[in-house]
Design an enzyme around this catalytic site. Structure first.
Site, mmCIF file in Angstrom:
data_model
loop_
_atom_site.group_PDB
_atom_site.id
_atom_site.type_symbol
_atom_site.label_atom_id
_atom_site.label_comp_id
_atom_site.label_asym_id
_atom_site.label_seq_id
_atom_site.Cartn_x
_atom_site.Cartn_y
_atom_site.Cartn_z
ATOM 1 N N LYS A 156 0.835 -1.182 0.000
ATOM 2 C CA LYS A 156 0.000 0.000 0.000
ATOM 3 C C LYS A 156 0.880 1.245 0.000
ATOM 4 O O LYS A 156 2.055 1.111 0.367
ATOM 5 C CB LYS A 156 -0.979 -0.012 1.174
ATOM 6 N N HIS A 186 -0.574 -5.321 5.813
ATOM 7 C CA HIS A 186 0.123 -6.149 6.796
ATOM 8 C C HIS A 186 -0.743 -6.478 8.020
ATOM 9 O O HIS A 186 -0.473 -7.426 8.736
ATOM 10 C CB HIS A 186 1.483 -5.545 7.189
ATOM 11 N N GLU A 224 -1.462 5.033 17.711
ATOM 12 C CA GLU A 224 0.004 4.977 17.649
ATOM 13 C C GLU A 224 0.556 6.080 18.526
ATOM 14 O O GLU A 224 -0.004 7.188 18.568
ATOM 15 C CB GLU A 224 0.477 5.214 16.224
ATOM 16 N N ASP A 243 -4.127 6.672 4.950
ATOM 17 C CA ASP A 243 -3.036 5.789 5.380
ATOM 18 C C ASP A 243 -3.555 4.554 6.122
ATOM 19 O O ASP A 243 -2.974 3.481 6.013
ATOM 20 C CB ASP A 243 -2.101 6.603 6.297
ATOM 21 N N HIS A 248 -6.293 -0.945 6.793
ATOM 22 C CA HIS A 248 -6.179 -1.665 8.068
ATOM 23 C C HIS A 248 -7.500 -1.692 8.872
ATOM 24 O O HIS A 248 -7.943 -2.742 9.315
ATOM 25 C CB HIS A 248 -5.094 -1.059 8.952
HETATM 26 C C1 BG6 Z 1 1.294 1.534 8.012
HETATM 27 C C2 BG6 Z 1 1.090 3.014 7.975
HETATM 28 O O1 BG6 Z 1 0.542 0.904 7.018
HETATM 29 O O2 BG6 Z 1 0.886 1.042 9.283
HETATM 30 C C3 BG6 Z 1 1.871 3.689 9.078
HETATM 31 O O3 BG6 Z 1 1.507 3.514 6.712
HETATM 32 C C4 BG6 Z 1 1.547 3.081 10.417
HETATM 33 O O4 BG6 Z 1 1.636 5.092 9.100
HETATM 34 C C5 BG6 Z 1 1.639 1.569 10.366
HETATM 35 O O5 BG6 Z 1 2.473 3.589 11.364
HETATM 36 C C6 BG6 Z 1 1.082 0.950 11.629
HETATM 37 O O6 BG6 Z 1 1.372 -0.411 11.670
HETATM 38 P P1 BG6 Z 1 1.492 -1.201 13.039
HETATM 39 O O7 BG6 Z 1 1.704 -2.605 12.618
HETATM 40 O O8 BG6 Z 1 2.641 -0.603 13.788
HETATM 41 O O9 BG6 Z 1 0.211 -0.985 13.782
#
Ligand code: BG6
Length: 512
Positions: A156, A186, A224, A243, A248
């Site tokens: 992405k 992911h 986050e 994003d 997600h």
């Molecule tokens: C990514 C985003 O896809 O996912 C980021 O582009 C974000 O901005 C990240 O920080 C968060 O992933 P995780 O696995 O840390 O929750």
């Protein structure tokens, strides 16, 4: 080290091999698969990029990545040297057709003497602007037409709105078949996200109450604590909604809201998920303000340290109106979920890195207990913790010990760590192995990417067009803007904020 004899010979070809993703995520993941003996017996990685690098320098660089970022810590010398012999590098200008011809030669040379022709997994760890160029070159080089043997893995962001995602899909599908395309999100590789299906469909207890009759509302929080870090140039054009939400957060929402699949066949699961997205009630333009909230972080304090405002971050426009926080209220128009609000929120510089789903059940229809017993009564709530401290909690009422009748909420708890004493694999480990198995279940199909964009399109348009904002509107280290509190308070509800005292995130713990 023993390897998986069930998998066909495979070469993972990484475009953008000198970049961050390869070094931080992909190779540590492949190395862990090697340690777990699940890679094909005949396996190699070929890295491609513009820079000049020998195989040896490439291996050194990747080893540093493993030492620093692998969940298992530093690589063991003997195991690493065996693995390193399978890593190769080739300098390539992706605009140059000759580079692809010599890549094809290199692939043949690497797999010389293997028991069967190798499968090729092409990983585009490159900026989105190069996706069309590279896939076109792969087509010209005749590599895309090996339908059963080649996979194209795309990171992405997949477009930046519905029209650009459709254009990209149209471009890709003139060269590849949908069955060759692996659009990575992911979050789908996270153990706890996958466990939502196990929880829902391998237990008979929850499914009967998993509907509008018993559930009052659902909250999905992906918080986050980090700021935008070194990604200002990308992030300032994307923002929190693009994003995180259509990918997600929607994937999590689909896992929570989907109907039981008949089987775990890739298209069966993906069909059930897309039914959820198709049922999301469109947000009329004049309702955007009532159903969506944006925010941008100001300076503040995080774990005792002063952190700058978003507008002061590197590569960010000092007048930026890019949101670093987004909250949404959605409805899913079907029999199961009619009028049950789904509140979704995500943001940077919130008090902790914590992702969880909170399913709030309705109060009991009638209480037989005297009001004096109910002073701290709270309805059942199921919390699915995606990260960190992965697990599931169920809030129930219990009689407080004592002579008087007094009810107290208590938590029943399942913790991955305590139950299994094992660290879950990283998302990229699971997803790469799925690609090697040609299993598309956990990857986004074109229609689901497009539905995701279609849902957020009215919000994107409203926010992109309305340049007036009260930004920055939340201090770093808080749970987001006032307006997000109002979004749920208007419905007589409140956000279930995770207990951050217990959390404490280490920077760099994050995925992708
Ligand atoms: C990514 C985003 O896809 O996912 C980021 O582009 C974000 O901005 C990240 O920080 C968060 O992933 P995780 O696995 O840390 O929750």
């Amino acid at each position: 080290m023993e390897r998986n004899p069930g998998l066909p010979p495979t070469i993972l070809i990484v475009f953008g091999a000198s970049g961050d993703l390869t070094h931080r995520k992909l190779i540590p993941a492949v190395y862990n698969l090697h340690l777990d003996s699940v890679l094909p017996a005949e396996f190699a990685v070929l890295g491609l990029d513009r820079v000049d690098m020998t195989d040896e320098a490439f291996r050194q660089h990747l080893r540093q990545g493993v030492d620093e970022f692998s969940r298992r810590g530093k690589a063991d010398e003997a195991t690493w040297s065996k693995f390193a012999g399978r890593l190769f590098f080739q300098k390539a200008d992706f605009a140059d057709r000759a580079a692809f011809a010599s890549m094809a030669d290199k692939l043949k040379a690497i797999s010389q003497g293997w028991s069967a022709p190798a499968n090729y997994a092409f990983y585009l760890a490159v900026p989105p602007s190069l996706i069309g160029l590279i896939s076109g070159q792969l087509g010209q080089a005749g590599l895309a037409s090996l339908r059963e043997r080649t996979a194209l893995i795309i990171e992405k962001p997949f477009g930046r709105n519905l029209a650009s995602a459709q254009a990209l899909d149209a471009e890709l599908t003139t060269i590849f078949k949908e069955s060759q395309l692996y659009r990575i999100d992911h979050y789908m590789g996270k153990e706890t996200v996958q466990n939502i299906l196990a929880f829902r469909f391998a237990n008979s207890l929850f499914e009967p109450v998993w509907n509008r009759r018993y559930i009052d509302h659902v909250q999905i929080t992906v918080a986050e604590s980090i700021g935008v870090e070194h990604r200002g140039a990308y992030y300032d054009k994307a923002g929190a909604l693009r994003d995180m939400v259509p990918n997600h957060l929607f994937q999590i929402m689909c896992m929570i809201a989907m109907e039981p699949p008949v089987s775990f066949a890739a298209n069966e699961v993906r069909n059930k998920k897309i039914d959820v997205l198709k049922a999301v009630r469109p947000i009329p333009t004049d309702q955007v303000a009532a159903q969506a909230v944006r925010g941008q972080y100001d300076a503040g304090w995080m774990q005792g340290k002063k952190v700058p405002a978003y507008r002061k971050e590197q590569d960010v426009d000092p007048q930026s109106i890019t949101p670093t926080y987004a909250a949404l209220k959605l409805f899913i128009d079907n029999w199961r979920w009619q009028e049950v609000p789904f509140y979704l929120r995500t943001g940077k510089r919130l008090p902790a890195r914590v992702s969880e789903v909170s399913i709030q059940f309705r109060p009991v229809p009638h209480s037989s207990f005297p009001p004096s017993a109910l002073s701290s009564w709270a309805p059942n709530r199921l919390t699915i913790r995606i990260q960190p401290k992965e697990g599931i909690q169920l809030r129930i009422q219990a009689k407080h010990p004592g002579l008087a009748v007094r009810l107290n909420p208590v938590e029943m708890q399942f913790s991955y760590m305590e139950s299994f004493h094992a660290q879950p694999p990283e998302a990229y480990e699971t997803l790469l192995l799925d690609v090697f198995h040609h299993d598309q279940t956990q990857f986004m199909r074109a229609d689901s990417v497009e539905e995701g964009w279609a849902i957020v399109e009215p919000i994107l348009e409203a926010w992109d067009n309305d340049r007036l904002s009260d930004f920055p509107n939340y201090p770093s280290g808080t749970w987001g803007p006032e307006a997000a509190t109002r979004l749920v308070a208007m419905d007589g509800r409140s956000w279930a904020n995770p207990n951050v005292e217990e959390e404490g995130e280490k920077e760099g713990e994050k995925e992708g």
